[in-house]
Each structure stands twice: as structure tokens, then as C-alpha cells.
Design an enzyme around this catalytic site. Structure first.
Site, mmCIF file in Angstrom:
data_model
loop_
_atom_site.group_PDB
_atom_site.id
_atom_site.type_symbol
_atom_site.label_atom_id
_atom_site.label_comp_id
_atom_site.label_asym_id
_atom_site.label_seq_id
_atom_site.Cartn_x
_atom_site.Cartn_y
_atom_site.Cartn_z
ATOM 1 N N HIS A 163 0.835 -1.193 0.000
ATOM 2 C CA HIS A 163 0.000 0.000 0.000
ATOM 3 C C HIS A 163 0.875 1.251 0.000
ATOM 4 C CE1 HIS A 163 -3.534 -2.431 1.921
ATOM 5 N NE2 HIS A 163 -3.318 -2.730 0.646
ATOM 6 N N PRO A 302 -0.624 0.554 -11.374
ATOM 7 C CA PRO A 302 0.641 1.046 -10.824
ATOM 8 C C PRO A 302 1.799 0.078 -11.050
ATOM 9 C CG PRO A 302 -0.638 0.031 -9.092
ATOM 10 C CD PRO A 302 -1.483 -0.036 -10.346
ATOM 11 N N HIS A 326 -3.985 -5.298 -12.387
ATOM 12 C CA HIS A 326 -4.078 -4.318 -11.298
ATOM 13 C C HIS A 326 -2.748 -3.654 -11.001
ATOM 14 C CE1 HIS A 326 -1.920 -7.058 -8.725
ATOM 15 N NE2 HIS A 326 -2.294 -6.485 -7.610
#
Length: 397
Positions: A163, A302, A326
Site C-alpha cells: 500500500h 501502478p 491491477h
């Protein structure tokens, strides 16, 4: 590239990846998923790698059933991004203060807010549905009820692992804000609780992998899971929205003279379940490490903490169940990365990025991930690139 089709027991396995580059354990998981009696389709994204039960980077469509492990334990994990009116020329040469201010505003790791964030005090945050959302907490699994205080204080926090919160610039010099997080600890607890329930059900006893246990339609167990699942997905969405509001407040204060403005936010889950219809059949589509990429829909893919990311627009490829990858996807485990790389390697691979460069984030080193450009190239029939971003600040959990 177009997809490669491999045979599977119940359905073919459509792969937007080179099978020769996928580890054997992940290939076996894909074959295992293709044996499920309820499966109607399986699409594999270019960032595919081994996961719990089902691979990360897989899109699994089933009729009348859903597999909790095919959703992922971080229910609703996803990305948010917003373009600002700032340009690279507005950024100071030393970005350490900006990173520090972001870390002060948004708790990272296992951190949480001292008291729950009041969304009514956040600039531009719509509180419609907020009370109803928390009112439904009483309906989630009894096993996690005692976590309510923690759940409220973790709302608007980053978490750990992969994250992140980033400040980026695109190829035109525009500044973007981006973040990646999910449903925090409560989503994980709900996922693990329901996986345990599913594994004990009679219809799951003959599966090739107990982690592929499913809930089937019209059962109380399915109803309970769907209730908790959709609540956790909403928690994750609210979590990212609050973090983005906190991040915008930091930017407003730090760049007061520039009077920054913000475009509409782009937001996308990549660990979730959606009810979708294909070939005249209502299906439950799980995307684990995959985003929805319907025609014209914006998404975020990303890379790692030193390579950059892409804003994309979906092409609506139904062969992939309107999906895309993703992210870059790991090419080695966290432990393998720690064994292979040092803090010196991390410093080298994140040169020019204001970020942590200590041993605590070596497992997130860019070298542990697949090249993001290659991943994008492998899904040219799934998405088109709208913008390429490069981070200048990266806050890691």
C-alpha cells in the site's frame, strides 16, 4: 498481444501473459480453478502470480457460486488517483517536508487515527450514506463485532505491504495524487472468517484445493458472505476517499499560494466481486488483482515504488470479462526479495524518489516486481494508456 488459450478441465484458460514466464505453482492454481463445477470462465492478467487458493491476477466468472479466496483477503483493495492543477515547477527541490506532512495526516502500517475521522470536516467529502454504512455494521459477522472501535479508527489509514500514497508527475508535467489501500484489518478478518466457514461445507470436501471452497446461491452462508463482502468493499472505497481528502488538504496547505484545484477522482477496486452478465447468463465475477476495464472506464495500473504507473481507459474486451491487470505484479516473494536485495540496492532503484530507503521496505524494491511497461504492452487489447505517471514522493506502509 492477444490472449493465449490453454485447455482447462471445465473451461479454457485465457491468458494475457506468456505461460513460459509464469511459475509452476501459479499455473497449477489456474488449472485447479478450472476444475470448479460452477466455473463459466477464467481470464489471466499479465501480472499473474501465485496467491492463496487462486492466483493474483485472475478473473474468475462463476454461476451461482463465489469463492472467497478468489476475491483476496484484502477485500475491496484498490486505487484512487486525481490530477491536480499543480505542475512540476510548483514542487520544491526538497520533498522531504511534503512526505513528512503526508505521513502525519495519514497513519501508515498498523497505525490508526486517535479518534475516528469526522468526514463532515473534510473538504468536498460527501457524507451521504455514511450513517447508513456504519448502521449496517451490526449486520456483519459476529466474529468481528468486537473490532468496531478499531474499524472506525482505521478508516482513512494506509496499512502496510504494497500500500502507498504517492505524488506523481505525468509526461506533460502535471502533478497527480495517487494512493493504494483496501479494507484494512476488518476486511481481512471478514475474509478469513468466511473462508473458514466455506471450507467446512459438505459440497467443498472433494475439491482439489480446500482454499477454493465456495459458497453457493440460495444458502444462508452465501447470504452472510455477500452481506459482509459488499460492506467491506464499501469500507475500502470510503477508506480511500477519506485518505484522498486528507491528502488534498495537505496539498492545499503546502501549496497555498498556487491555490491547487483537483479534477474528478479515478477509483477502482482490484480485489472484489461484481454481478455481471455475459452471454445471457448472470455471473459472479471475482477480480483478484485485476480491475474492471469496460469500454471507456478509467483505471489505474501502478508499477513499483520507483518505476511509475499508468492511467488507462478500458476497451471492453469481453473475452477478459472486461478486465485488466491491477499492477506490475510480483516476480519474487517478499522473503526472496529480502534475501536478494540490500538497502543499497533500494537506494539505487529509487533514486530521485522521496521515500523510505530502509530495510523495512526492501521487500517492495522495484526489482521484486515485473517490468510495468511489459505488463502494459501485454494488454493492449484490454486498455489504452491515457497518462504515464512517475512518482516523486512515495509514502509506504
Amino acid at each position: 498481444m492477444s490472449y493465449v488459450e490453454m485447455p482447462g478441465a471445465k473451461v479454457p484458460i485465457r491468458m494475457w501473459a506468456d505461460p513460459a514466464t509464469i511459475e509452476g505453482s501459479a499455473l497449477q492454481q489456474l488449472q485447479n480453478v478450472a476444475t470448479l463445477p460452477w466455473i463459466k470462465g477464467l481470464a489471466v492478467m499479465p501480472d499473474v502470480h501465485y496467491g492463496k487458493g487462486a492466483t493474483v491476477g485472475s478473473v474468475i466468472a462463476m454461476h451461482g457460486a463465489v469463492c472467497p479466496a478468489a476475491v483476496g483477503v484484502d477485500i475491496g483493495c484498490g486505487m484512487s488517483a486525481v490530477k491536480t492543477s499543480l505542475t512540476a515547477n510548483d514542487l520544491p527541490g526538497d520533498l522531504s517536508r511534503l512526505r513528512s506532512k503526508i505521513e502525519q495526516a495519514i497513519p501508515v502500517g498498523r497505525g490508526m487515527h486517535d479518534s475516528p475521522v469526522d468526514p463532515g470536516r473534510l473538504h468536498g467529502f460527501g457524507t451521504s450514506g455514511w450513517d447508513g454504512f456504519w448502521g449496517r455494521f451490526d449486520g456483519v459477522a459476529e466474529a468481528v463485532k468486537f473490532r468496531e472501535e478499531r474499524a472506525t479508527k482505521q478508516m482513512g489509514t494506509l496499512g502496510s505491504g504494497n500500500h502507498f500514497v504517492e505524488v506523481c508527475t505525468d509526461t506533460t508535467g502535471s502533478v497527480w495524487l495517487m494512493l493504494h489501500s483496501g479494507s484494512r484489518n476488518i476486511g481481512k478478518e471478514l475474509a478469513e472468517f468466511h473462508i473458514g466457514v466455506a471450507q467446512k461445507l459438505p459440497h467443498n470436501q472433494g475439491l482439489v484445493d480446500r482454499d477454493l471452497a465456495v459458497f453457493v446461491a440460495d444458502t444462508p452462508q452465501m447470504a452472510a458472505y455477500r452481506n459482509d463482502l459488499f460492506w467491506a468493499q464499501e469500507y475500502a472505497r470510503y477508506n480511500r476517499t477519506i485518505m484522498m481528502a486528507l491528502l488534498k488538504d495537505v496539498i492545499r496547505k503546502e501549496f497555498k499560494k498556487a491555490k491547487p484545484a483537483f479534477e474528478a477522482e479515478i477509483s477502482a477496486h482490484h480485489n472484489y466481486v461484481a454481478e455481471e452478465r455475459y452471454d445471457g447468463m448472470d455471473l459472479l465475477v471475482t477480480r483478484k488483482g485485476a480491475i474492471r476495464a469496460g469500454s471507456g472506464e478509467y483505471g489505474i495500473i501502478p508499477g513499483s515504488m520507483g518505476t511509475g504507473s499508468y492511467i488507462v481507459k478500458g476497451l471492453g474486451n469481453e473475452k477478459a470479462f472486461n478486465s485488466a491487470s491491477h499492477g506490475a505484479g510480483r516476480r519474487m516473494s517478499r522473503n526472496a526479495a529480502k534475501r536478494r536485495y540490500t538497502t543499497k540496492d533500494l537506494e539505487e532503484q529509487t533514486r530521485g524518489v522521496e521515500c523510505r530507503k530502509d530495510s523495512g521496505v526492501v521487500d517492495e524494491i522495484p526489482g521484486a516486481y515485473k517490468p510495468i511497461e511489459q505488463v502494459i504492452d501485454q494488454q493492449r487489447d484490454l486498455v489504452e494508456v491515457v497518462a504515464k505517471l512517475k512518482q516523486v514522493v512515495c509514502v509506504k506502509g
